[in-house]
Write a protein that holds these residues in place. Structure first.
Motif, PDB file in Angstrom:
ATOM      1  N   GLU A   1     -32.733   1.029  23.215  1.00 36.39           N
ATOM      2  CA  GLU A   1     -31.619   1.123  23.560  1.00 36.39           C
ATOM      3  C   GLU A   1     -31.062   0.116  22.012  1.00 36.39           C
ATOM      4  OE1 GLU A   1     -28.499   1.240  26.995  1.00 36.39           O
ATOM      5  OE2 GLU A   1     -31.479   0.118  27.078  1.00 36.39           O
ATOM      6  N   SER A   2     -31.448  -1.162  21.546  1.00 40.25           N
ATOM      7  CA  SER A   2     -30.706  -2.324  21.148  1.00 40.25           C
ATOM      8  C   SER A   2     -31.064  -1.275  19.694  1.00 40.25           C
ATOM      9  CB  SER A   2     -31.552  -3.274  21.103  1.00 40.25           C
ATOM     10  OG  SER A   2     -32.990  -3.374  20.824  1.00 40.25           O
ATOM     11  N   VAL A   3     -31.593  -0.971  19.297  1.00 41.20           N
ATOM     12  CA  VAL A   3     -32.488  -0.247  18.083  1.00 41.20           C
ATOM     13  C   VAL A   3     -31.056   0.816  17.809  1.00 41.20           C
ATOM     14  CG1 VAL A   3     -33.806   0.711  16.172  1.00 41.20           C
ATOM     15  CG2 VAL A   3     -34.330  -1.310  17.580  1.00 41.20           C
ATOM     16  N   ILE A   4     -31.429   1.938  18.626  1.00 39.53           N
ATOM     17  CA  ILE A   4     -30.717   2.770  18.630  1.00 39.53           C
ATOM     18  C   ILE A   4     -28.592   2.025  18.098  1.00 39.53           C
ATOM     19  CG2 ILE A   4     -29.578   4.925  19.344  1.00 39.53           C
ATOM     20  CD1 ILE A   4     -32.599   5.325  20.177  1.00 39.53           C
ATOM     21  N   LEU A   5     -28.441   1.674  19.137  1.00 36.91           N
ATOM     22  CA  LEU A   5     -26.990   1.186  19.518  1.00 36.91           C
ATOM     23  C   LEU A   5     -26.822  -0.079  17.670  1.00 36.91           C
ATOM     24  CD1 LEU A   5     -26.315  -1.005  22.836  1.00 36.91           C
ATOM     25  CD2 LEU A   5     -25.212   0.917  21.582  1.00 36.91           C
ATOM     26  N   SER A   6     -27.913  -0.662  17.249  1.00 31.33           N
ATOM     27  CA  SER A   6     -27.401  -0.899  16.201  1.00 31.33           C
ATOM     28  C   SER A   6     -27.428  -0.026  14.872  1.00 31.33           C
ATOM     29  CB  SER A   6     -28.833  -2.163  15.439  1.00 31.33           C
ATOM     30  OG  SER A   6     -29.163  -3.183  17.056  1.00 31.33           O
ATOM     31  N   LEU A   7     -28.385   1.525  14.929  1.00 32.25           N
ATOM     32  CA  LEU A   7     -27.720   2.050  13.369  1.00 32.25           C
ATOM     33  C   LEU A   7     -26.543   2.710  14.323  1.00 32.25           C
ATOM     34  CD1 LEU A   7     -31.363   3.864  13.999  1.00 32.25           C
ATOM     35  CD2 LEU A   7     -30.178   3.226  12.002  1.00 32.25           C
ATOM     36  N   GLU A   8     -26.329   3.280  15.312  1.00 34.75           N
ATOM     37  CA  GLU A   8     -25.263   3.276  15.173  1.00 34.75           C
ATOM     38  C   GLU A   8     -23.602   2.594  15.323  1.00 34.75           C
ATOM     39  OE1 GLU A   8     -24.709   4.460  19.771  1.00 34.75           O
ATOM     40  OE2 GLU A   8     -25.714   6.382  19.148  1.00 34.75           O
ATOM     41  N   PHE A   9     -23.641   1.408  15.463  1.00 36.51           N
ATOM     42  CA  PHE A   9     -23.011   0.359  15.152  1.00 36.51           C
ATOM     43  C   PHE A   9     -23.217   0.535  12.798  1.00 36.51           C
ATOM     44  CE2 PHE A   9     -21.426  -3.778  13.831  1.00 36.51           C
ATOM     45  CZ  PHE A   9     -20.659  -4.144  13.944  1.00 36.51           C
ATOM     46  N   ALA A  10     -23.811   0.040  12.570  1.00 37.59           N
ATOM     47  CA  ALA A  10     -23.798   0.244  11.472  1.00 37.59           C
ATOM     48  C   ALA A  10     -23.565   1.642  10.688  1.00 37.59           C
ATOM     49  CB  ALA A  10     -25.945   0.453  10.633  1.00 37.59           C
ATOM     50  N   LEU A  11     -23.288   2.467  11.655  1.00 35.37           N
ATOM     51  CA  LEU A  11     -23.222   3.927  10.654  1.00 35.37           C
ATOM     52  C   LEU A  11     -21.268   3.369  11.047  1.00 35.37           C
ATOM     53  CD1 LEU A  11     -23.404   7.443   9.864  1.00 35.37           C
ATOM     54  CD2 LEU A  11     -23.449   7.430  12.686  1.00 35.37           C
ATOM     55  N   LYS A  12     -21.096   3.171  11.869  1.00 36.80           N
ATOM     56  CA  LYS A  12     -19.544   3.122  11.930  1.00 36.80           C
ATOM     57  C   LYS A  12     -18.716   2.003  11.615  1.00 36.80           C
ATOM     58  CE  LYS A  12     -19.733   3.946  17.354  1.00 36.80           C
ATOM     59  NZ  LYS A  12     -19.811   3.042  18.280  1.00 36.80           N
ATOM     60  N   ASP A  13     -19.407   1.042  11.064  1.00 36.96           N
ATOM     61  CA  ASP A  13     -19.656   0.578   9.392  1.00 36.96           C
ATOM     62  C   ASP A  13     -19.298   0.526   8.591  1.00 36.96           C
ATOM     63  OD1 ASP A  13     -18.466  -2.645   9.555  1.00 36.96           O
ATOM     64  OD2 ASP A  13     -20.687  -3.469   9.448  1.00 36.96           O
ATOM     65  N   MET A  14     -19.850   1.781   7.703  1.00 33.78           N
ATOM     66  CA  MET A  14     -20.359   2.649   6.863  1.00 33.78           C
ATOM     67  C   MET A  14     -18.973   3.074   6.076  1.00 33.78           C
ATOM     68  SD  MET A  14     -23.870   3.078   5.700  1.00 33.78           S
ATOM     69  CE  MET A  14     -23.274   4.430   4.789  1.00 33.78           C
ATOM     70  N   ASP A  15     -18.714   2.279   4.585  1.00 34.69           N
ATOM     71  CA  ASP A  15     -17.282   2.408   3.438  1.00 34.69           C
ATOM     72  C   ASP A  15     -17.330   3.947   3.677  1.00 34.69           C
ATOM     73  OD1 ASP A  15     -17.183   0.133   3.970  1.00 34.69           O
ATOM     74  OD2 ASP A  15     -17.847  -0.834   2.284  1.00 34.69           O
ATOM     75  N   LEU A  16     -16.865   5.020   4.245  1.00 36.21           N
ATOM     76  CA  LEU A  16     -16.533   6.137   3.610  1.00 36.21           C
ATOM     77  C   LEU A  16     -14.796   6.503   3.249  1.00 36.21           C
ATOM     78  CD1 LEU A  16     -16.617   7.900   7.868  1.00 36.21           C
ATOM     79  CD2 LEU A  16     -18.690   7.716   5.835  1.00 36.21           C
ATOM     80  N   PRO A  17     -15.555   7.329   2.416  1.00 34.04           N
ATOM     81  CA  PRO A  17     -14.268   7.305   0.653  1.00 34.04           C
ATOM     82  C   PRO A  17     -12.962   8.317   1.935  1.00 34.04           C
ATOM     83  CG  PRO A  17     -15.755   9.339   0.895  1.00 34.04           C
ATOM     84  CD  PRO A  17     -16.545   8.294   1.856  1.00 34.04           C
ATOM     85  N   LEU A  18     -13.180   9.075   3.297  1.00 32.01           N
ATOM     86  CA  LEU A  18     -11.972   8.968   4.193  1.00 32.01           C
ATOM     87  C   LEU A  18     -11.346   8.349   5.348  1.00 32.01           C
ATOM     88  CD1 LEU A  18     -14.472  12.385   5.150  1.00 32.01           C
ATOM     89  CD2 LEU A  18     -12.357  12.607   3.065  1.00 32.01           C
ATOM     90  N   SER A  19     -10.688   8.832   4.957  1.00 31.90           N
ATOM     91  CA  SER A  19      -9.596   7.793   6.398  1.00 31.90           C
ATOM     92  C   SER A  19     -10.287   7.834   7.625  1.00 31.90           C
ATOM     93  CB  SER A  19      -8.327   7.908   6.017  1.00 31.90           C
ATOM     94  OG  SER A  19      -8.293   9.336   6.912  1.00 31.90           O
ATOM     95  N   LYS A  20     -11.813   8.550   8.100  1.00 27.73           N
ATOM     96  CA  LYS A  20     -12.147   8.900   9.630  1.00 27.73           C
ATOM     97  C   LYS A  20     -12.955   7.678   9.090  1.00 27.73           C
ATOM     98  CE  LYS A  20     -11.773  13.517   9.546  1.00 27.73           C
ATOM     99  NZ  LYS A  20     -12.920  15.416  10.173  1.00 27.73           N
TER     100      LYS A  20
END
Length: 700
Positions: A59-78
């Motif tokens: 649970e904690s690892v998957i939540l951490s992975l999802e948090f890292a995914l949301k925190d990624m710098d994307l070239p798009l504005s999404k």
């Protein structure tokens, strides 16, 4: 959620290194696509500790992975606020029957067959409650199955009352949810054990991806749910798997992934002039001979073309085959091999299969709210594949009749428990049956020896009779092949189980030459899939004329006043399907004269064994279509006239058996034959036996 900065940086580094392109693709298609697939093997290579923590504290690892995914710098504005991380290829694969309390809250993989699935419905995750006194809206998280109201009362300091509250649906948050049940695969069961199952929860974009009959690996977190009792809570808990990802095991022909390298192999194989012989020799190579049957099974795998017409009608392309014959001629082995080759093959045995087990059953849904739902049977599970039914002659009559619609219309209509539904069963049926008296009698008609209704038999495109006839040369070849097969098996087991074995792998390979299929089963399965996906042949004019000439020449035999009808239009449709399948074998979009000749040859082989009246030596379609040949029907008419004539001049309109037998003998009908006809008339209700010495016709 608070995440350690070091931990977050490490996970972002992992995602960048291994999934940069996948994340950009996800961002482009977000929110239609909301999942990033992460391979466990890559995570283990990157950091073994993180991979270990994923299994132990998912649970904690998957939540951490999802948090890292949301925190990624994307070239798009999404922003990927509601994106999920789905982990596949989990090594921690546990059989359902081996699940224990130690696996609770661990990340595990479960392999099996989807038995049941509910509808996709919204589930509330965050409920908005409006206080009916002051109109203040309070939000409450909803982790369980029961709706929780604000226990601490209204959030407005001036109010603070504990209700009443009203749920505001518009301001609440919902997520798609579905429940399913996964069951152990039939092939993994040990003898005498019942298949065990476990309930699965699917959420968000995982919903709607599964249907009954799918063979999958479900990766997820194992949870426990207390059993509900009227008296209170039970100390016993049920297991539920919260699904994180789904991996499909057997796909339909359209879903099989074929790489560019495999496509090249497939195209190269299709150009081989000996492709037909290679495929035939790759079907059940441990079974010697039966080339004509294996050729028919090859055509069944490739199938004809399903056609849809402007008026809405549909003509099936699937080829139905039945094998009838003596015990010990490897019918069941052939069935099981074809089921393995088909991407969606299902095996059932007639004696242990009921009508609802083959078609569909109405069951009370114990996953949802107890409503009646439809549970698909073997033919529904085999949709877009092959259903093999062994021991068809042992099925009950009402079970056999349920197959009629499934074979011709390829649908199953259900009207049970207030549910009216039509399920698809677009599968080819491969059946096997034994003669009534154990062994086949070549001098009696097929219908007399198989306990199957003629209406069902006539729906099979090809009917093969397999005889066990002693013949020294063939028996010697079969014996050598069989013993060679067993010898190779002995060598394999010896080498794998005895560490000190001095048998070399090269020696074993030499012994396996005649047993190993020329084409690897995985490649053959993909070859069939490629053909069915990409090849839609059109018949050449000369091939079409050959089939027409073949059909009309057979029909001409029935133009005489007292001659039987040799073949019907059903055989002509079967010819077209077989010719299309023959073209598909070599990946050709043209049905040539060679295909037409192959088709008529194999059809004639079947008709010679099945459709010839032993009394006249002529082809007679009625043997299969009605179970009685024309010669038998004519003799039954003679018997009926004799009984009628004798009864009219007798007291009580009863005919004396002695007189009937005497008159019948004058007409060339011997006593044994007459007994058969009298029994047939009696079964159909045309005749009654008032006593041992008399016969009486039933007036209609």
């Amino acid at each position: 959620m608070v995440v350690d900065e070091k931990w977050n940086k490490k996970l972002k580094d992992f995602l960048k290194r291994y999934h940069q392109d996948d994340i950009l693709e996800l961002a482009n298609s977000y929110p239609d696509k909301r999942s990033l697939i992460v391979n466990y093997d890559k995570l283990e290579v990157f950091d073994r500790d993180i991979a270990h923590d994923l299994v132990e504290d998912p649970e904690s690892v998957i939540l951490s992975l999802e948090f890292a995914l949301k925190d990624m710098d994307l070239p798009l504005s999404k922003k990927l606020d509601n994106a999920h991380v789905r982990v596949v290829n989990i090594p921690n694969r546990i059989p359902i029957r081996d699940l224990r309390s130690k696996h609770l809250s661990k990340f595990i993989a479960i392999e099996g067959m989807i038995r049941r699935a509910t509808e996709v419905r919204p589930r509330i995750t965050k409920a908005a409650f409006k206080c009916m006194r002051c109109d203040t809206v309070t939000y409450v998280e909803q982790p369980g199955n029961k709706l929780d109201e604000p226990y601490s009362g209204c959030e407005n300091e001036n109010c603070g009352k504990r209700g009443p509250f009203k749920l505001v649906v518009e301001q609440s948050e919902f997520i798609d949810s579905q429940k399913g049940q996964i069951q152990e695969s039939p092939e993994s069961l040990k003898g005498g054990s019942n298949p065990q199952s476990i309930e699965i929860n699917f959420n968000d974009d995982l919903t709607g991806q599964i249907s009954p009959g799918d063979r999958v690996i479900v990766n997820g977190i194992l949870r426990s749910v207390p059993r509900a009792l009227r008296e209170g809570k039970s100390t016993f808990y049920d297991l539920v798997l919260d699904a994180n990802s789904i991996e499909r095991l057997d796909q339909e022909y359209d879903e099989l992934d074929i790489t560019a390298e495999e496509e090249e192999q497939i195209l190269e194989l299709s150009r081989d002039p000996a492709v037909y012989d290679k495929i035939v020799s790759s079907i059940a190579p441990t079974i010697y001979g039966n080339e004509h049957v294996k050729r028919a099974l090859m055509y069944q795998l490739f199938s004809g073309v399903t056609k849809y017409f402007p008026d809405g009608t549909r003509t099936r392309g699937d080829i139905h085959v039945i094998l009838v014959g003596d015990p010990g001629v490897a019918k069941s082995q052939l069935l099981r091999y074809i089921v393995k080759l088909s991407p969606r093959g299902v095996f059932a045995s007639g004696k242990s299969a009921s009508a609802s087990g083959l078609t569909a059953a109405a069951v009370r849904d114990d996953l949802g709210d107890g409503r009646w739902t439809i549970e698909g049977g073997a033919l529904v599970m085999a949709d877009m594949g092959i259903a093999a039914v062994d021991e068809m002659d042992k099925m009950r009559d009402e079970d056999k009749s349920s197959l009629h619609e499934a074979m011709e219309q390829q649908t199953i209509s259900i009207a049970k428990a207030g549910i009216i539904a039509t399920l698809k069963s677009r599968c080819a049926l491969l059946g096997a049956a034994n003669p009534v008296y154990g062994r086949f009698n070549r001098y009696e008609s097929l219908a007399d020896q198989i306990d199957m209704p003629p209406a069902l038999l006539s729906r099979f495109d090809l009917i093969f009779i397999l005889l066990d006839v002693p013949e020294s040369k063939m028996d010697n070849q079969i014996a050598n092949h069989l013993l060679q097969t067993h010898y190779a098996g002995e060598l394999i087991q010896h080498k794998s189980n005895i560490s000190s074995s001095d048998i070399s792998q090269e020696f074993i390979n030499d012994q396996l030459i005649n047993i190993v299929p020329e084409i690897d089963p995985d490649l053959l399965r993909k070859y069939v899939a490629y053909s069915r996906r990409n090849v839609y042949p059109i018949m050449d004019e000369d091939a079409r004329m050959h089939l027409v000439d073949f059909y009309t020449s057979l029909r001409k035999q029935g133009e005489g006043k007292n001659t039987p009808v040799p073949v019907t239009a059903r055989q002509l449709e079967a010819l077209v399907r077989l010719a299309e399948a023959s073209a598909r074998v070599r990946l050709s979009n043209r049905v040539t004269m060679d295909d037409a000749i192959r088709t008529t040859d194999i059809t004639m082989e079947c008709l010679k064994n099945v459709g010839i009246d032993p009394a006249t030596g002529m082809l007679d379609a009625d043997i299969i279509a009605s179970g009685i040949s024309k010669s038998q029907r004519d003799k039954i008419e003679i018997v009926r006239d004799i009984i009628k004539m004798i009864a009219e001049r007798s007291e009580g309109h009863k005919a004396s058996r002695k007189e009937v037998y005497a008159e019948a003998e004058k007409s060339g009908i011997v006593a044994d034959e007459l007994d058969v006809y009298v029994d047939q008339m009696s079964k159909r209700g045309e005749l009654i036996k008032p006593d041992l010495d008399h016969l009486k016709l039933v007036r209609r």
